[in-house]
Design a protein around this motif. Structure first.
Motif, short mmCIF file in Angstrom:
data_model
loop_
_atom_site.label_atom_id
_atom_site.label_comp_id
_atom_site.label_asym_id
_atom_site.label_seq_id
_atom_site.Cartn_x
_atom_site.Cartn_y
_atom_site.Cartn_z
N HIS A 96 35.57 -11.45 1.04
CA HIS A 96 35.73 -12.61 0.22
C HIS A 96 34.37 -13.17 -0.60
O HIS A 96 35.41 -14.34 -2.07
CB HIS A 96 36.81 -13.35 1.77
CG HIS A 96 37.72 -12.35 2.00
ND1 HIS A 96 37.54 -12.60 3.62
CD2 HIS A 96 38.68 -12.34 2.01
CE1 HIS A 96 38.63 -11.86 3.59
NE2 HIS A 96 39.59 -11.59 2.57
N SER A 124 36.85 -15.33 7.14
CA SER A 124 36.28 -14.85 5.99
C SER A 124 35.16 -13.85 6.38
O SER A 124 34.77 -13.78 7.05
CB SER A 124 36.39 -15.70 4.85
OG SER A 124 34.75 -16.48 5.77
N VAL A 164 35.22 -20.06 0.77
CA VAL A 164 35.20 -19.14 1.77
C VAL A 164 33.93 -18.78 2.79
O VAL A 164 34.85 -19.06 4.14
CB VAL A 164 34.41 -17.91 1.22
CG1 VAL A 164 33.98 -16.20 1.76
CG2 VAL A 164 35.66 -17.43 0.02
#
Length: 158
Positions: A26, A22, A16
């Protein structure tokens, strides 16, 4: 490639944090916030390769409205941030695999699903109609607060 439901937290965090698309939604930390929130059940689907490298991540939260009604008519699923895909040249294939598995998990457990993404453009993604999703533009309400409290409340219908 195979689907797994859990993975080492360090691998997740590294994937992530190094992914350009991202969002906070996330992250492992956001997952833990959802875990501690009443009536929320966060879930993850990972697509990994033979070296256990993440190729795709789909994180969603099943939210119950109450404990009175059966969950399948009082729950919804929200996918914040859309799927994260490692390989851009396989984005469509990986997205399809993730959503196919998502429908197996969430399909009978929720009344509806939403994908809320500010990064992932869902307009022209072929998987969406295949798996029962359709695109709606983001809706914003603009409210003029200069009118005063009484005028604002008078505009709200009951």
């Amino acid at each position: 490639m195979k689907i797994v439901r859990s993975i080492d937290k360090k691998i997740w965090s590294k994937f992530v944090s190094s992914h350009p698309e991202s969002t906070v939604f996330h992250t492992l930390e956001m997952h833990e916030v959802f875990e501690r929130t009443k009536m929320m059940n966060p879930q993850c689907i990972y697509l990994i390769n033979k070296n256990e490298q993440i190729l795709g991540l789909l994180q969603f939260v099943i939210i119950r409205q109450n404990n009175i009604l059966p969950s399948y008519i009082s729950s919804r699923s929200i996918i914040w941030g859309a799927p994260l895909i490692f390989e851009s040249n396989n984005k469509s294939k990986i997205t399809n695999i993730l959503f196919k598995y998502y429908n197996k998990i969430a399909g009978n457990r929720v009344l509806f699903s939403e994908v809320r993404s500010s990064i992932f453009d869902l307009r022209n993604i072929p998987f969406s109609s295949k798996y029962g999703f359709y695109f709606e533009d983001h809706l914003n309400y603009l409210i003029n607060f200069e009118k005063g409290k009484d005028a604002l409340w008078s505009n709200i219908s009951k």
